[in-house]
Design a protein around this motif. Structure first.
Motif, PDB file in Angstrom:
ATOM      1  N   SER A   1       0.823  -1.206   0.000  1.00 26.53           N
ATOM      2  CA  SER A   1       0.000   0.000   0.000  1.00 26.53           C
ATOM      3  C   SER A   1       0.867   1.271   0.000  1.00 26.53           C
ATOM      4  O   SER A   1       2.011   1.263   0.454  1.00 26.53           O
ATOM      5  CB  SER A   1      -0.920  -0.001   1.214  1.00 26.53           C
ATOM      6  OG  SER A   1      -0.167  -0.153   2.408  1.00 26.53           O
ATOM      7  N   VAL A   2       0.286   2.333  -0.528  1.00 23.74           N
ATOM      8  CA  VAL A   2       0.972   3.629  -0.601  1.00 23.74           C
ATOM      9  C   VAL A   2       0.792   4.347   0.728  1.00 23.74           C
ATOM     10  O   VAL A   2      -0.339   4.563   1.189  1.00 23.74           O
ATOM     11  CB  VAL A   2       0.412   4.472  -1.763  1.00 23.74           C
ATOM     12  CG1 VAL A   2       1.083   5.847  -1.802  1.00 23.74           C
ATOM     13  CG2 VAL A   2       0.595   3.734  -3.086  1.00 23.74           C
ATOM     14  N   ARG A   3       1.928   4.732   1.348  1.00 21.88           N
ATOM     15  CA  ARG A   3       1.892   5.321   2.688  1.00 21.88           C
ATOM     16  C   ARG A   3       2.761   6.567   2.806  1.00 21.88           C
ATOM     17  O   ARG A   3       3.247   6.902   3.880  1.00 21.88           O
ATOM     18  CB  ARG A   3       2.337   4.301   3.730  1.00 21.88           C
ATOM     19  CG  ARG A   3       1.451   3.047   3.783  1.00 21.88           C
ATOM     20  CD  ARG A   3       1.823   2.152   4.929  1.00 21.88           C
ATOM     21  NE  ARG A   3       0.948   1.009   5.052  1.00 21.88           N
ATOM     22  CZ  ARG A   3       0.661   0.397   6.188  1.00 21.88           C
ATOM     23  NH1 ARG A   3       1.205   0.850   7.315  1.00 21.88           N
ATOM     24  NH2 ARG A   3      -0.136  -0.636   6.215  1.00 21.88           N
ATOM     25  N   GLY A   4       3.008   7.224   1.683  1.00 22.91           N
ATOM     26  CA  GLY A   4       3.784   8.449   1.738  1.00 22.91           C
ATOM     27  C   GLY A   4       5.265   8.232   1.915  1.00 22.91           C
ATOM     28  O   GLY A   4       5.967   9.112   2.415  1.00 22.91           O
ATOM     29  N   ASN A   5       5.765   7.031   1.534  1.00 26.82           N
ATOM     30  CA  ASN A   5       7.202   6.801   1.533  1.00 26.82           C
ATOM     31  C   ASN A   5       7.575   6.139   0.222  1.00 26.82           C
ATOM     32  O   ASN A   5       6.702   5.746  -0.566  1.00 26.82           O
ATOM     33  CB  ASN A   5       7.660   5.988   2.754  1.00 26.82           C
ATOM     34  CG  ASN A   5       7.034   4.595   2.806  1.00 26.82           C
ATOM     35  OD1 ASN A   5       7.085   3.836   1.826  1.00 26.82           O
ATOM     36  ND2 ASN A   5       6.428   4.263   3.954  1.00 26.82           N
TER      37      ASN A   5
END
Length: 381
Positions: A46-50
């Motif tokens: 998942s995309v988590r801002g990293n």
């Protein structure tokens, strides 16, 4: 401490209740073995801002897979044939005793029960056991049984009342009866592990006159659990040898065969379902498929015509030990065989034919293939 790999053992038993492990009743002497618990890998990407893709990784459902290569021991093969083709229909041999003692060189024996002409028999047990072929019996009890093979008579003497048994015939055909499940137990040189609900998905029989006949096995099973130390009993018979192979195709026996590989397989799946556990609900085996490859000396058009004319006659690969080594035998028959590939091979010093064939459903086999095994095991597999 580093372990010697040859200390590993694998044992097998037929389960009474699918999925309930049983201690091994027979050892599997393998030449190559691979066993692995197969976990489904679940990834959190998942995309988590990293700028990292993998955020987490978890174990999903699990099952085990086995791959074993074994020599074709005639007492061991029945376990595999029953596991992938179908149930064993037993035709028992004669079990009797000597009515009087014999001497080395004897060309006949006296027995309490009659034995049909042409039977291969085992006389005595242990280090005294020897094998022979019988002639036409005479008498009315005790019976006089001529020995036709060896032509020079028995090789040693035997006491009165020792056992005399003829071979039992085991016939394996497809059936609506559910296929058996097995327990496999492995000692990996550091601990003992067991797997239940094992189903055989692939059985490949490889025949080459220059070598030993081998079988390659693939099983799908429940995952392994730690088990107490077990002991196995391994085959004491000689394996089937490639030079003892005879091939029948197109309605006639052939001496042209160079190699034959036959694979019997069933699509097998460890089914994960809504039972709230990580392990499978069951291991399912699908319908049967049979395919083979046949290489031969290309000295005429007989084999090629099976392909060109789309002839769908019986193809039988038969193997038999010399009588002196037990005379046990195995035949694999596709009573309706489809020859779907054929080519001439000029890559060696002499011309060869290279063919592919498949077993087709027929009423004689009750499916696509049948196997007949003759040995000295009196119980069914």
């Amino acid at each position: 401490m580093t372990q010697i790999s040859r200390l590993a053992t694998v044992g097998l038993s037929r389960e009474v209740t699918p999925g309930t492990w049983l201690a091994p009743t027979v050892g599997i002497p393998f030449t190559k073995g691979d066993f692995e618990d197969m976990f489904t890998e679940l990834k959190d990407e998942s995309v988590r801002g990293n700028d990292t893709v993998l955020q987490g990784m978890y174990q999903g459902v699990v099952h085990a897979e086995w791959q074993l290569d074994v020599m074709a021991y005639p007492d061991l093969m029945g376990h595999f044939l029953a596991g992938i083709i179908g149930p064993d229909v037993v035709t028992p041999g004669v079990s009797t005793t000597l009515s009087s003692s014999t001497i080395a060189g004897a060309t006949s024996i006296s027995t309490a029960a009659t034995i049909p002409v042409g039977s291969i028999i085992a006389i005595d047990t242990g280090t005294k056991v020897e094998y022979a072929t019988t002639g036409t019996p005479t008498g009315s009890g005790p019976y006089t049984i001529p020995i036709t093979v060896p032509a020079t008579g028995l090789t040693q003497g035997h006491n009165s009342a020792v056992t005399v048994v003829s071979q039992t015939t085991h016939t394996f055909k497809q059936s609506t009866t559910p296929l058996p499940t097995y327990s496999l137990t492995i000692y990996d040189t550091t601990q003992t592990l067991s797997c239940s609900y094992c189903r055989l998905s692939d059985l490949q029989l490889k025949i080459d006159p220059k070598g030993v006949v081998t079988a390659s096995l693939k099983y799908v099973s429940f995952p392994s659990v730690v088990q107490t130390t077990q002991s196995e009993t391994f085959s004491t018979y000689d394996p089937l040898l490639g030079w003892s192979w005879t091939m029948t195709n197109g309605g006639a026996s052939s001496t042209r065969g160079l190699s034959f590989d036959a694979t019997v397989k069933r699509a097998t799946e460890a089914i994960a379902s809504s039972d709230g556990t990580q392990t499978p609900r069951e291991v399912f085996a699908g319908p049967i498929e049979v395919d083979g490859t046949y290489k031969c000396i290309f000295e005429n058009q007989l084999d090629m015509n099976l392909y060109l004319n789309y002839t769908q006659t019986a193809a039988t690969a038969a193997l038999a030990q010399p009588v002196a080594r037990g005379g046990q035998s195995l035949s694999l028959t596709m009573s309706k065989s489809g020859w779907y590939k054929g080519k001439r091979d000029f890559g060696s010093a002499y011309v060869q034919g290279d063919f592919s064939l498949s077993g087709i459903y027929n009423t004689t086999d009750g499916g696509a293939v049948q196997a007949v095994l003759k040995n000295y095991q009196t119980t069914s597999y």
